[in-house]
Design a protein around this motif. Structure first.
Motif, PDB file in Angstrom:
ATOM      1  N   ARG A   1       0.842  -1.187   0.000  1.00 24.88           N
ATOM      2  CA  ARG A   1       0.000   0.000   0.000  1.00 24.88           C
ATOM      3  C   ARG A   1       0.876   1.235   0.000  1.00 24.88           C
ATOM      4  N   GLY A   2       0.520   2.182  -0.873  1.00 26.03           N
ATOM      5  CA  GLY A   2       1.281   3.417  -0.970  1.00 26.03           C
ATOM      6  C   GLY A   2       0.529   4.409  -1.837  1.00 26.03           C
ATOM      7  N   SER A   3       1.245   5.403  -2.319  1.00 24.20           N
ATOM      8  CA  SER A   3       0.628   6.417  -3.177  1.00 24.20           C
ATOM      9  C   SER A   3       1.597   6.793  -4.285  1.00 24.20           C
ATOM     10  N   LEU A   4       1.023   7.213  -5.408  1.00 17.01           N
ATOM     11  CA  LEU A   4       1.806   7.629  -6.564  1.00 17.01           C
ATOM     12  C   LEU A   4       1.090   8.783  -7.226  1.00 17.01           C
ATOM     13  N   ALA A   5       1.728   9.957  -7.241  1.00 14.22           N
ATOM     14  CA  ALA A   5       1.150  11.164  -7.845  1.00 14.22           C
ATOM     15  C   ALA A   5      -0.236  11.469  -7.284  1.00 14.22           C
ATOM     16  N   GLY A   6      -0.387  11.285  -5.975  1.00 18.34           N
ATOM     17  CA  GLY A   6      -1.648  11.603  -5.331  1.00 18.34           C
ATOM     18  C   GLY A   6      -2.709  10.520  -5.427  1.00 18.34           C
ATOM     19  N   VAL A   7      -2.373   9.391  -6.027  1.00 17.86           N
ATOM     20  CA  VAL A   7      -3.312   8.278  -6.140  1.00 17.86           C
ATOM     21  C   VAL A   7      -2.943   7.208  -5.119  1.00 17.86           C
ATOM     22  N   GLY A   8      -3.884   6.867  -4.243  1.00 19.28           N
ATOM     23  CA  GLY A   8      -3.647   5.800  -3.291  1.00 19.28           C
ATOM     24  C   GLY A   8      -3.758   4.447  -3.960  1.00 19.28           C
ATOM     25  N   LEU A   9      -2.776   3.584  -3.722  1.00 16.58           N
ATOM     26  CA  LEU A   9      -2.719   2.295  -4.399  1.00 16.58           C
ATOM     27  C   LEU A   9      -2.603   1.152  -3.391  1.00 16.58           C
ATOM     28  N   ALA A  10      -3.175   0.033  -3.743  1.00 20.04           N
ATOM     29  CA  ALA A  10      -3.008  -1.211  -2.985  1.00 20.04           C
ATOM     30  C   ALA A  10      -2.955  -2.360  -3.974  1.00 20.04           C
ATOM     31  N   VAL A  11      -1.968  -3.241  -3.806  1.00 21.15           N
ATOM     32  CA  VAL A  11      -1.794  -4.396  -4.688  1.00 21.15           C
ATOM     33  C   VAL A  11      -1.605  -5.629  -3.809  1.00 21.15           C
ATOM     34  N   THR A  12      -2.286  -6.723  -4.156  1.00 16.24           N
ATOM     35  CA  THR A  12      -2.177  -7.946  -3.362  1.00 16.24           C
ATOM     36  C   THR A  12      -1.946  -9.152  -4.250  1.00 16.24           C
ATOM     37  N   GLY A  13      -1.339 -10.155  -3.659  1.00 19.80           N
ATOM     38  CA  GLY A  13      -1.203 -11.459  -4.283  1.00 19.80           C
ATOM     39  C   GLY A  13      -1.308 -12.509  -3.195  1.00 19.80           C
TER      40      GLY A  13
END
Length: 276
Positions: A85-97
């Motif tokens: 979980r983090g942010s990039l250019a003001g977009v909050g992101l979450a990636v799971t596997g």
């Protein structure tokens, strides 16, 4: 007509890590499907209740967990998932596997043959979610050896494929969301266990032909809803959902004449939610 298969209900050991540089992970292990204390091997009898019973009579009938009692052929279930979980250019992101695996007990025939009836559980999943300006969108995909009850499939059955996507929007006290899921699974099984064939072949050829052949079960659902925050901890909500099960040639409602090969449930819900 659906069940979680008690993957979250089994007595198990669970570890959840702290978050480091946006990453965290979890893992769990369950010896069997049983729930609560004193559900191991209280006797030396070879049965579905015993963790160490790798073969027992009747195992072929409980690839899908039986209703109630915590009884299934599933053995040594393990799960693991990694998330960032983090942010990039003001977009909050979450990636799971993640991964789910488990073995299965063998059928023990009256003649003493140990026949391998089921595939091991073997399911992979990946997902991602993004949030910006009050909008959240996400999707997840699952694939592997499992049926729609999260039970062990018979050898030769097709794997499951399931895709889920959803979106929501929040503006002040209002929030709205919608989601959609579609999955394909083994329907009427391609074969059935035959003790006679298992005994004759030493457990290697243990399926009788199914004249109905292989059938695909499709499950499709969607939902849409809204929420209004009336006060801190007090919400008003409304939502509508629909879920359809379809399998060509299979009768889901034998009480009516003809073949009802599609079954749909629709629910409209209004209510309040209080949290403190």
């Amino acid at each position: 007509m659906t069940s979680p298969g008690a993957l979250g209900d089994s007595t198990k050991i669970i570890y959840l890590s702290p978050q480091v540089f946006g990453f965290d992970f979890g893992a769990s292990y369950a010896a069997n499907y049983n729930e609560g204390e004193d559900t191991g091997c209280s006797t030396n009898q070879s049965s579905g209740w015993c963790d160490s019973a790798y073969a027992f009579t009747g195992a072929s009938a409980i690839g899908i967990p039986a209703a109630g009692g915590g009884f299934a052929a599933r053995r040594n279930e393990y799960q693991a998932a990694l998330r960032w979980r983090g942010s990039l250019a003001g977009v909050g992101l979450a990636v799971t596997g993640g991964y789910l695996g488990a073995g299965a007990a063998r059928e023990l025939t009256l003649a003493g043959t140990q026949a391998r009836v089921f595939n091991n559980l073997n399911v992979f999943q990946v997902g991602a979610q993004a949030t910006a300006y009050g909008v959240t969108v996400g999707a997840q995909y699952e694939h592997g050896d499992s049926n729609y009850f999260w039970g062990n499939t018979l050898r030769g059955d097709r794997p499951m494929d399931q895709f889920f996507t959803g979106a929501s929007y929040t503006a002040g006290p209002f929030s709205f969301g919608a989601n959609y899921v579609i999955g394909t699974f083994e329907g009427a099984s391609r074969g059935s266990f035959s003790a006679a064939q298992a005994d004759a072949s030493g457990g290697r050829s243990n399926f009788a032909a199914n004249p109905a052949g292989a059938a695909i079960m499709r499950r499709i659902g969607y939902g849409i809803g809204g929420n209004y925050r009336l006060a801190p901890g007090l919400d008003l909500l409304a939502e509508y959902s629909s879920y359809t099960i379809a399998e060509r040639g299979r009768d889901f409602d034998p009480s009516n004449a003809g073949v009802q090969d599609r079954s749909t449930t629709k629910v409209f819900l209004v209510g309040t939610r209080l949290a403190f």
